[in-house]
Design a protein around this motif. Structure first.
Motif, short mmCIF file in Angstrom:
data_model
loop_
_atom_site.label_atom_id
_atom_site.label_comp_id
_atom_site.label_asym_id
_atom_site.label_seq_id
_atom_site.Cartn_x
_atom_site.Cartn_y
_atom_site.Cartn_z
N GLU A 1 0.87 -1.31 -0.06
CA GLU A 1 0.02 0.01 -0.07
C GLU A 1 0.84 1.09 -0.01
O GLU A 1 0.25 2.28 -0.18
CB GLU A 1 -0.99 -0.07 1.21
N GLY A 2 2.13 1.10 0.14
CA GLY A 2 3.19 2.29 0.20
C GLY A 2 4.30 1.81 0.67
O GLY A 2 4.58 0.72 1.31
N PRO A 3 5.40 2.90 0.92
CA PRO A 3 6.64 2.71 1.49
C PRO A 3 6.31 2.01 2.82
O PRO A 3 5.44 2.48 3.68
CB PRO A 3 7.36 3.87 1.43
N VAL A 4 7.18 0.95 3.21
CA VAL A 4 6.97 0.40 4.58
C VAL A 4 7.80 1.09 5.81
O VAL A 4 9.24 1.43 5.65
CB VAL A 4 7.53 -1.21 4.35
N SER A 5 7.34 1.43 6.81
CA SER A 5 7.95 1.96 7.85
C SER A 5 7.15 1.28 8.85
O SER A 5 6.06 0.96 9.04
CB SER A 5 7.59 3.46 7.99
N HIS A 6 8.03 1.04 10.13
CA HIS A 6 7.62 0.18 11.21
C HIS A 6 8.42 0.68 12.47
O HIS A 6 9.64 0.82 12.34
CB HIS A 6 7.87 -1.27 11.01
N GLU A 7 7.68 1.01 13.60
CA GLU A 7 8.19 1.77 14.67
C GLU A 7 8.23 0.61 15.64
O GLU A 7 8.59 1.02 17.03
CB GLU A 7 7.31 2.74 15.20
N GLY A 8 8.48 -0.56 15.65
CA GLY A 8 8.26 -1.47 16.58
C GLY A 8 9.64 -1.75 17.15
O GLY A 8 10.79 -1.30 16.62
N GLU A 9 9.79 -2.37 18.27
CA GLU A 9 10.90 -2.49 19.21
C GLU A 9 12.03 -3.32 18.35
O GLU A 9 13.10 -3.14 18.71
CB GLU A 9 10.77 -3.16 20.49
N HIS A 10 11.61 -4.46 17.81
CA HIS A 10 12.30 -5.57 17.32
C HIS A 10 12.84 -5.28 15.80
O HIS A 10 13.88 -5.85 15.28
CB HIS A 10 11.81 -6.88 17.32
#
Length: 336
Positions: free
Chosen positions: A132-141
């Protein structure tokens, strides 16, 4: 006899390479749903599956399982998209966290917080596949882009359009919380040491909120033979290794499953014998009842009779553990 689907569990190689193509082709010929490969710290799960996929036409292709710590989520997502395209949409992704000995000793990755890591991992996979778009993820791991380094990391979108945004995800899970997480975020579950008599009640709470189409794909060793004791010994050797040789003496998740099944005293005894170096006695100390409940062993008529327990259980896919073509065909005959 029922709606139970058959899969072929090839697992991982031992000391010698093993080409499972002939078995997979036989399984496809007699109507098996799928064929599954695995990995630990020897052969990988992906290469043999691609090899088999190129030599089959219809049978589903699954990893049971890929080591979660062996690859980043983005790498696994790319692998799944690639195999799903090359196989015409036959791929099933099975993942597992393994244990600290393998994760930290072999892959050089931290083991703590396996549930949180699993949740994040699957979130990133599904985000990549949805495209759906560029992937960003703010998770700890598994933060994306990486928050350290050069500071020049860029959120990216997978260039190859997935054939399916909903590639099935299966998780291997043993503890009650892990199984509950699997029912929440995955499409299916790989249990270990599943007993049709004991396990449905044992996991009832963990699976209480699983969706109606949730799959339980259960590996089951099948050893036909007129000598029941000899056939049973094949299963007992494997159980002794899992109880005594897998995991640390004070942290063995496989041993914990067997204890929760009601074999606590026997499991401790087997572990002590195995760790002490008496593997023959460890095998003999494995309860026959345990080995018999989690496997299908003995003469053909006995296997046919005991197969009904699996048909009547919550298991949806029985993954036949064998490297014998006649056994592959036998199970297809018994289920028709």
């Amino acid at each position: 006899m029922g709606d139970l689907q058959l899969g072929l569990m090839l697992g991982y190689w031992g000391a010698e390479a093993f080409d499972g193509t002939d078995l997979a082709q036989a399984a496809e010929e007699v109507g098996y749903h799928s064929v599954w490969t695995a990995e630990a710290y020897g052969s990988d799960a992906v290469s043999p599956l691609a090899w088999i996929g190129a030599r089959t036409q219809r049978i589903g292709l699954g990893t049971a399982l890929i080591q979660l710590s062996a690859r980043t989520p983005a790498s696994t997502a790319m692998t799944a998209v690639t195999l799903d395209h090359l196989s015409g949409g036959r791929f099933h992704l099975g993942l597992g966290v393994s244990g600290p000995q393998v994760v930290e000793g072999w892959y050089g990755q931290p083991f703590p917080k396996p549930l949180a890591r699993t949740r994040e991992y699957v979130e990133v996979l599904r985000t990549i596949w949805r495209r759906e778009g560029p992937v960003s993820h703010e998770g700890e791991h598994y933060p994306l882009p990486y928050p350290g380094g050069t500071g020049k990391g860029k959120a990216l979108k997978i260039t190859t359009h997935p054939r399916r945004a909903d590639i099935p995800v299966f998780l291997g899970a043993e503890g009650p919380k892990n199984v509950a997480l699997t029912a929440e975020i995955a499409d299916g579950w790989f249990p270990i040491f599943y007993s049709p008599e004991r396990s449905p009640d044992m996991y009832a709470d963990s699976l209480a909120h699983a969706p109606p189409d949730f799959a339980i794909a259960c590996p089951v060793t099948v050893v036909p033979g007129d000598d029941l004791e000899q056939a049973m010994a094949v299963v007992k050797w494997s159980l002794a290794f899992y109880m005594g040789g897998m995991g640390a003496p004070d942290e063995n998740y496989h041993l914990d499953v067997i204890k929760r099944m009601g074999f606590e005293e026997e499991a401790d005894h087997v572990q002590q014998l195995f760790i002490g170096g008496d593997r023959e006695q460890a095998m003999r100390a494995v309860p026959d009842a345990l080995a018999d409940e989690i496997a299908l062993v003995g003469p053909r008529d006995r296997i046919r009779e005991r197969l009904q327990r699996w048909i009547d259980s919550p298991v949806t896919h029985l993954l036949v553990g064998t490297r014998d073509e006649s056994t592959v065909r036998l199970m297809a005959d018994l289920l028709t």
